[in-house]
Design a protein around this motif. Structure first.
Motif, PDB file in Angstrom:
ATOM      1  N   ALA A  88       1.036  -1.376  -0.087  1.00 33.81           N
ATOM      2  CA  ALA A  88      -0.272  -0.214  -0.247  1.00 33.81           C
ATOM      3  C   ALA A  88       1.329   0.823   0.210  1.00 33.81           C
ATOM      4  O   ALA A  88       2.066   1.587   1.155  1.00 33.81           O
ATOM      5  CB  ALA A  88      -1.141   0.168   1.024  1.00 33.81           C
ATOM      6  N   ASP A 106      -4.839  -1.094   1.984  1.00 34.42           N
ATOM      7  CA  ASP A 106      -5.076  -2.554   2.799  1.00 34.42           C
ATOM      8  C   ASP A 106      -5.101  -3.278   1.543  1.00 34.42           C
ATOM      9  O   ASP A 106      -5.967  -4.043   0.876  1.00 34.42           O
ATOM     10  CB  ASP A 106      -6.604  -2.147   3.299  1.00 34.42           C
ATOM     11  CG  ASP A 106      -6.277  -1.486   4.533  1.00 34.42           C
ATOM     12  OD1 ASP A 106      -5.418  -1.670   5.344  1.00 34.42           O
ATOM     13  OD2 ASP A 106      -6.884  -0.656   4.729  1.00 34.42           O
ATOM     14  N   THR A 107      -4.044  -3.466   0.383  1.00 36.23           N
ATOM     15  CA  THR A 107      -3.913  -3.977  -0.451  1.00 36.23           C
ATOM     16  C   THR A 107      -2.740  -4.459  -0.810  1.00 36.23           C
ATOM     17  O   THR A 107      -1.683  -3.009  -0.572  1.00 36.23           O
ATOM     18  CB  THR A 107      -4.685  -3.305  -1.729  1.00 36.23           C
ATOM     19  OG1 THR A 107      -4.286  -2.281  -1.812  1.00 36.23           O
ATOM     20  CG2 THR A 107      -6.464  -3.511  -1.405  1.00 36.23           C
ATOM     21  N   SER A 160      -1.593  -8.816 -10.540  1.00 31.75           N
ATOM     22  CA  SER A 160      -2.364  -7.903 -10.301  1.00 31.75           C
ATOM     23  C   SER A 160      -2.785  -6.726 -11.328  1.00 31.75           C
ATOM     24  O   SER A 160      -4.236  -6.188 -11.695  1.00 31.75           O
ATOM     25  CB  SER A 160      -1.927  -7.250  -9.985  1.00 31.75           C
ATOM     26  OG  SER A 160      -2.062  -7.654  -7.717  1.00 31.75           O
ATOM     27  N   PRO A 173      -4.883  -4.478  -7.760  1.00 36.52           N
ATOM     28  CA  PRO A 173      -4.323  -5.060  -6.277  1.00 36.52           C
ATOM     29  C   PRO A 173      -5.265  -5.722  -5.108  1.00 36.52           C
ATOM     30  O   PRO A 173      -6.769  -6.369  -5.655  1.00 36.52           O
ATOM     31  CB  PRO A 173      -4.361  -3.935  -5.683  1.00 36.52           C
ATOM     32  CG  PRO A 173      -4.873  -3.288  -5.990  1.00 36.52           C
ATOM     33  CD  PRO A 173      -5.283  -3.177  -7.039  1.00 36.52           C
ATOM     34  N   VAL A 174      -4.827  -7.129  -5.022  1.00 32.05           N
ATOM     35  CA  VAL A 174      -5.263  -8.309  -3.817  1.00 32.05           C
ATOM     36  C   VAL A 174      -5.319  -7.252  -2.081  1.00 32.05           C
ATOM     37  O   VAL A 174      -4.387  -7.061  -2.025  1.00 32.05           O
ATOM     38  CB  VAL A 174      -5.020  -9.628  -4.291  1.00 32.05           C
ATOM     39  CG1 VAL A 174      -5.683 -10.230  -2.837  1.00 32.05           C
ATOM     40  CG2 VAL A 174      -4.636  -9.784  -5.513  1.00 32.05           C
ATOM     41  N   PRO A 175      -6.683  -6.800  -1.935  1.00 29.27           N
ATOM     42  CA  PRO A 175      -6.900  -6.775  -0.446  1.00 29.27           C
ATOM     43  C   PRO A 175      -6.568  -7.372  -0.057  1.00 29.27           C
ATOM     44  O   PRO A 175      -6.182  -9.044   0.577  1.00 29.27           O
ATOM     45  CB  PRO A 175      -8.796  -6.964  -0.426  1.00 29.27           C
ATOM     46  CG  PRO A 175      -8.826  -6.998  -2.017  1.00 29.27           C
ATOM     47  CD  PRO A 175      -7.883  -7.540  -3.379  1.00 29.27           C
ATOM     48  N   ASN A 214      -7.988 -10.685   1.877  1.00 23.61           N
ATOM     49  CA  ASN A 214      -8.482 -11.383   1.103  1.00 23.61           C
ATOM     50  C   ASN A 214      -6.732 -12.617   0.692  1.00 23.61           C
ATOM     51  O   ASN A 214      -6.949 -14.059   0.227  1.00 23.61           O
ATOM     52  CB  ASN A 214      -8.263 -11.273  -0.765  1.00 23.61           C
ATOM     53  CG  ASN A 214      -9.912 -11.695  -0.887  1.00 23.61           C
ATOM     54  OD1 ASN A 214     -10.444 -11.115  -0.203  1.00 23.61           O
ATOM     55  ND2 ASN A 214     -10.089 -11.313  -2.043  1.00 23.61           N
TER      56      ASN A 214
END
Length: 143
Positions: free
Chosen positions: A62, A104-105, A119, A124-126, A129
């Motif tokens: 982030a 937060d990713t 990605s 982007p991946v939270p 997850n």
């Protein structure tokens, strides 16, 4: 106690596909640590996307700025990312670069950059997850 460790502390999953080749190969058993709180660049993680567990490498966190150049060069915060990745990182049309990774990713890439879905495809991946940090693997031949 064994059940608790096997289900709440560690995550066992079989790698699907070769997006992380050569670090992880199709059929390998990846063992992840579920209690990891902070992920660093370079960490290999297990994350969930569309109800399926996948593996990838954290390329940026982030607040970082990711730039992927047409010649396959990856830059994070203006610094060229090199290392053990054998394949060039070509941009895809999903994102516009430079791209700032939202709070937060994580920005996650596969090691087999010319073949992986990561990605660059789905954004982007939270953090919610991200299920575990890979701590060891068992090669398919060893199963």
């Amino acid at each position: 106690m064994g059940w608790l460790l096997a289900t709440q502390v560690f995550l066992f999953t079989q790698v699907q596909g070769n997006s992380m080749f050569p670090a992880l190969k199709d059929g390998d058993l990846a063992i992840g640590f579920r209690l990891q709180q902070v992920y660093q660049k370079g960490d290999v993680v297990i994350f969930e996307l569309d109800g399926q567990l996948r593996t990838g490498r954290v390329a940026a966190r982030a607040g970082d700025f990711v730039t992927i150049q047409e010649d396959g060069t990856l830059l994070v915060n203006g610094t060229v990312q090199t290392g053990e990745i054998l394949y060039p990182t070509y941009p895809k049309e999903t994102l516009t670069y430079p791209y700032q990774v939202p709070e937060d990713t994580l920005f996650i890439l596969g090691d087999y950059r010319t073949q992986s879905e990561d990605s660059r495809d789905f954004g982007p991946v939270p953090l919610e997850n991200v299920k575990a940090k890979v701590i060891t693997i068992l090669r398919r031949r060893g199963l």
